[in-house]
Design a protein around this motif. Structure first.
Motif, PDB file in Angstrom:
ATOM      1  N   GLY A 227       0.807  -1.218   0.000  1.00 37.76           N
ATOM      2  CA  GLY A 227       0.000   0.000   0.000  1.00 37.76           C
ATOM      3  C   GLY A 227       0.833   1.258   0.000  1.00 37.76           C
ATOM      4  N   LEU A 228       2.042   1.182   0.524  1.00 38.96           N
ATOM      5  CA  LEU A 228       2.929   2.341   0.532  1.00 38.96           C
ATOM      6  C   LEU A 228       3.795   2.427  -0.714  1.00 38.96           C
ATOM      7  CD1 LEU A 228       4.225   2.311   4.220  1.00 38.96           C
ATOM      8  CD2 LEU A 228       2.577   3.871   3.212  1.00 38.96           C
ATOM      9  N   ILE A 229       4.342   1.300  -1.148  1.00 38.36           N
ATOM     10  CA  ILE A 229       5.355   1.309  -2.202  1.00 38.36           C
ATOM     11  C   ILE A 229       4.750   1.285  -3.603  1.00 38.36           C
ATOM     12  CG2 ILE A 229       7.261  -0.015  -3.189  1.00 38.36           C
ATOM     13  CD1 ILE A 229       7.919  -0.902  -0.313  1.00 38.36           C
TER      14      ILE A 229
ATOM     15  N   ALA B  77       3.570   4.568  -5.182  1.00 41.91           N
ATOM     16  CA  ALA B  77       4.705   5.451  -5.462  1.00 41.91           C
ATOM     17  C   ALA B  77       5.423   5.034  -6.740  1.00 41.91           C
ATOM     18  CB  ALA B  77       5.673   5.439  -4.284  1.00 41.91           C
ATOM     19  N   LEU B  78       5.396   3.751  -7.050  1.00 38.78           N
ATOM     20  CA  LEU B  78       6.022   3.244  -8.272  1.00 38.78           C
ATOM     21  C   LEU B  78       5.099   3.351  -9.482  1.00 38.78           C
ATOM     22  CD1 LEU B  78       7.722  -0.001  -6.898  1.00 38.78           C
ATOM     23  CD2 LEU B  78       8.814   2.176  -7.443  1.00 38.78           C
TER      24      LEU B  78
END
Length: 84
Positions: free
Chosen positions: A46-48, A51-52
């Motif tokens: 959910g975080l990475i 962002a990618l």
């Protein structure tokens, strides 16, 4: 985050951990360990992934798929560290 979204993340992460344990047969940590890895993998995904720019869509099925991918990657990395 509200309680409902945290609870949903825990449930989706637990399901993703179970699925990742089935996918990565032989690299798991048992049912409870895989559920914990799934929850952590769901959080990291959910975080990475946003962002990618990686997205699999919206909805509950897409969330489970997203979290499962994160948990499989996490199980793979833990397996690499554990072996060395």
């Amino acid at each position: 985050m509200v309680f409902g979204s945290i609870f949903a993340m825990l449930v989706i992460g637990a399901l993703a951990g179970w699925l990742s344990g089935k996918i990565m047969e032989g690299r798991g940590f048992g049912l409870l360990g895989n559920i914990i890895v799934g929850i952590v993998g769901a959080f990291l995904a959910g975080l990475i992934f946003p962002a990618l720019g990686f997205s699999v869509g919206g909805g509950i099925v897409a969330s489970i798929l997203h979290a499962t991918i994160g948990a499989v990657i996490l199980l793979f990395l833990i397996g690499l560290v554990k072996r060395t």
